[in-house]
Scaffold this motif. Structure first.
Motif, PDB file in Angstrom:
ATOM      1  N   PHE A 150       9.023 -20.255  -4.612  1.00  0.00           N
ATOM      2  CA  PHE A 150       9.164 -19.469  -5.130  1.00  0.00           C
ATOM      3  C   PHE A 150       9.303 -19.946  -6.315  1.00  0.00           C
ATOM      4  CE2 PHE A 150      11.478 -18.955  -0.645  1.00  0.00           C
ATOM      5  CZ  PHE A 150      11.041 -17.365  -0.463  1.00  0.00           C
ATOM      6  N   ILE A 151       8.676 -21.270  -7.479  1.00  0.00           N
ATOM      7  CA  ILE A 151       9.013 -20.512  -8.474  1.00  0.00           C
ATOM      8  C   ILE A 151       7.765 -21.220  -8.763  1.00  0.00           C
ATOM      9  CG2 ILE A 151      11.383 -21.516  -8.522  1.00  0.00           C
ATOM     10  CD1 ILE A 151      10.350 -24.237  -8.741  1.00  0.00           C
ATOM     11  N   SER A 152       7.270 -21.315 -10.268  1.00  0.00           N
ATOM     12  CA  SER A 152       5.746 -21.201 -10.881  1.00  0.00           C
ATOM     13  C   SER A 152       5.946 -22.687 -11.891  1.00  0.00           C
ATOM     14  CB  SER A 152       5.432 -19.803 -11.437  1.00  0.00           C
ATOM     15  OG  SER A 152       5.875 -19.482 -12.199  1.00  0.00           O
ATOM     16  N   ASP A 153       7.270 -22.919 -12.529  1.00  0.00           N
ATOM     17  CA  ASP A 153       7.284 -24.198 -13.147  1.00  0.00           C
ATOM     18  C   ASP A 153       8.389 -25.103 -12.463  1.00  0.00           C
ATOM     19  OD1 ASP A 153       7.713 -25.509 -15.248  1.00  0.00           O
ATOM     20  OD2 ASP A 153       8.705 -23.758 -16.308  1.00  0.00           O
ATOM     21  N   ASP A 154       8.207 -26.486 -11.650  1.00  0.00           N
ATOM     22  CA  ASP A 154       8.685 -27.231 -11.554  1.00  0.00           C
ATOM     23  C   ASP A 154      10.418 -27.560 -12.327  1.00  0.00           C
ATOM     24  OD1 ASP A 154       7.241 -27.018  -9.258  1.00  0.00           O
ATOM     25  OD2 ASP A 154       5.958 -28.505  -9.744  1.00  0.00           O
ATOM     26  N   THR A 155       9.086 -27.250 -13.880  1.00  0.00           N
ATOM     27  CA  THR A 155      10.560 -28.192 -14.513  1.00  0.00           C
ATOM     28  C   THR A 155      11.795 -27.552 -14.659  1.00  0.00           C
ATOM     29  OG1 THR A 155       9.642 -27.489 -16.902  1.00  0.00           O
ATOM     30  CG2 THR A 155       8.591 -29.552 -16.325  1.00  0.00           C
ATOM     31  N   ASP A 156      11.864 -26.132 -14.280  1.00  0.00           N
ATOM     32  CA  ASP A 156      12.989 -24.808 -14.571  1.00  0.00           C
ATOM     33  C   ASP A 156      13.897 -25.314 -13.172  1.00  0.00           C
ATOM     34  OD1 ASP A 156      14.446 -22.927 -14.597  1.00  0.00           O
ATOM     35  OD2 ASP A 156      12.761 -21.366 -14.477  1.00  0.00           O
ATOM     36  N   GLN A 157      15.253 -25.547 -13.796  1.00  0.00           N
ATOM     37  CA  GLN A 157      16.514 -26.143 -12.625  1.00  0.00           C
ATOM     38  C   GLN A 157      16.632 -25.075 -12.393  1.00  0.00           C
ATOM     39  OE1 GLN A 157      16.305 -28.809 -11.580  1.00  0.00           O
ATOM     40  NE2 GLN A 157      14.000 -29.264 -12.481  1.00  0.00           N
ATOM     41  N   THR A 158      17.187 -23.722 -13.006  1.00  0.00           N
ATOM     42  CA  THR A 158      17.362 -22.378 -12.339  1.00  0.00           C
ATOM     43  C   THR A 158      17.621 -22.478 -11.220  1.00  0.00           C
ATOM     44  OG1 THR A 158      16.422 -21.380 -14.408  1.00  0.00           O
ATOM     45  CG2 THR A 158      16.948 -19.972 -12.593  1.00  0.00           C
ATOM     46  N   LEU A 159      19.226 -22.400 -10.835  1.00  0.00           N
ATOM     47  CA  LEU A 159      19.567 -22.099  -9.531  1.00  0.00           C
ATOM     48  C   LEU A 159      18.946 -20.771  -8.880  1.00  0.00           C
ATOM     49  CD1 LEU A 159      20.946 -23.067  -6.676  1.00  0.00           C
ATOM     50  CD2 LEU A 159      22.880 -22.376  -7.851  1.00  0.00           C
ATOM     51  N   ASP A 190      25.687 -28.405   0.857  1.00  0.00           N
ATOM     52  CA  ASP A 190      24.355 -29.016   1.865  1.00  0.00           C
ATOM     53  C   ASP A 190      23.589 -27.373   1.767  1.00  0.00           C
ATOM     54  OD1 ASP A 190      25.907 -31.410   2.706  1.00  0.00           O
ATOM     55  OD2 ASP A 190      26.643 -30.251   4.467  1.00  0.00           O
ATOM     56  N   TRP A 191      24.288 -26.056   1.757  1.00  0.00           N
ATOM     57  CA  TRP A 191      22.861 -24.873   1.473  1.00  0.00           C
ATOM     58  C   TRP A 191      22.518 -25.288   0.466  1.00  0.00           C
ATOM     59  CZ3 TRP A 191      20.154 -22.990   5.097  1.00  0.00           C
ATOM     60  CH2 TRP A 191      21.404 -23.271   6.744  1.00  0.00           C
ATOM     61  N   ILE A 192      22.849 -25.196  -0.801  1.00  0.00           N
ATOM     62  CA  ILE A 192      22.766 -25.478  -2.175  1.00  0.00           C
ATOM     63  C   ILE A 192      21.527 -26.514  -1.969  1.00  0.00           C
ATOM     64  CG2 ILE A 192      23.403 -25.539  -4.219  1.00  0.00           C
ATOM     65  CD1 ILE A 192      25.289 -23.839  -3.863  1.00  0.00           C
ATOM     66  N   ALA A 193      21.957 -28.132  -1.396  1.00  0.00           N
ATOM     67  CA  ALA A 193      20.927 -29.339  -1.861  1.00  0.00           C
ATOM     68  C   ALA A 193      19.399 -28.474  -0.889  1.00  0.00           C
ATOM     69  CB  ALA A 193      21.503 -30.425  -1.034  1.00  0.00           C
ATOM     70  N   LYS A 194      19.696 -28.045   0.378  1.00  0.00           N
ATOM     71  CA  LYS A 194      18.574 -27.116   0.931  1.00  0.00           C
ATOM     72  C   LYS A 194      17.773 -26.565   0.294  1.00  0.00           C
ATOM     73  CE  LYS A 194      17.972 -25.730   5.647  1.00  0.00           C
ATOM     74  NZ  LYS A 194      16.597 -26.570   5.795  1.00  0.00           N
ATOM     75  N   TRP A 195      18.587 -25.318  -0.636  1.00  0.00           N
ATOM     76  CA  TRP A 195      17.854 -24.138  -0.995  1.00  0.00           C
ATOM     77  C   TRP A 195      16.919 -25.190  -2.021  1.00  0.00           C
ATOM     78  CZ3 TRP A 195      15.895 -19.948  -1.906  1.00  0.00           C
ATOM     79  CH2 TRP A 195      15.630 -19.501  -3.394  1.00  0.00           C
ATOM     80  N   ILE A 196      17.901 -25.978  -3.339  1.00  0.00           N
ATOM     81  CA  ILE A 196      16.793 -26.460  -4.150  1.00  0.00           C
ATOM     82  C   ILE A 196      16.512 -27.109  -3.799  1.00  0.00           C
ATOM     83  CG2 ILE A 196      17.510 -28.416  -6.210  1.00  0.00           C
ATOM     84  CD1 ILE A 196      19.833 -27.602  -6.493  1.00  0.00           C
ATOM     85  N   TYR A 197      16.133 -28.456  -3.057  1.00  0.00           N
ATOM     86  CA  TYR A 197      14.800 -28.734  -2.536  1.00  0.00           C
ATOM     87  C   TYR A 197      14.133 -28.366  -1.387  1.00  0.00           C
ATOM     88  CZ  TYR A 197      18.146 -31.981  -4.877  1.00  0.00           C
ATOM     89  OH  TYR A 197      19.027 -32.664  -6.372  1.00  0.00           O
ATOM     90  N   ASP A 198      14.356 -27.730  -0.628  1.00  0.00           N
ATOM     91  CA  ASP A 198      13.788 -27.532   0.351  1.00  0.00           C
ATOM     92  C   ASP A 198      12.945 -25.858   0.347  1.00  0.00           C
ATOM     93  OD1 ASP A 198      14.272 -30.034   1.220  1.00  0.00           O
ATOM     94  OD2 ASP A 198      15.784 -29.143   3.388  1.00  0.00           O
TER      95      ASP A 198
END
Length: 87
Positions: free
Chosen positions: A18-27, A5-13
């Protein structure tokens, strides 16, 4: 599980802010929003430990090393010559 749940919150919310490239899937990203290099975390921990122990953390570029090395070697030679001539 809570961890997922926390990882999902981090990824989506949180992470998108903090990232500049929306296509980068780096966790995991650095404080600058870029992909963490393999040694990023261990280097940060080491540097903070060294600083806490009073050890100066130095960073040099190849250019700096190339230009400062002769000066440093001359200084070492001077100090060793002085020590050896005193004995």
């Amino acid at each position: 599980s809570r961890a997922l749940d926390w990882i999902a919150k981090w990824i989506y919310d949180i992470r998108p802010d903090f990232i500049s490239d929306d296509t980068d899937q780096t966790l995991f990203i650095s404080s600058r929003g870029r992909r963490m290099l393999p040694n990023y975390v261990s280097n940060r921990v080491r540097d903070r430990w060294m600083k806490a122990e009073g050890i100066e953390v130095l960073r040099f570029t190849c250019f700096q090393v190339e230009n400062k090395l002769p000066q440093l070697l001359n200084e070492i030679d001077r100090v060793l010559t002085k020590i050896l001539s005193a004995s």
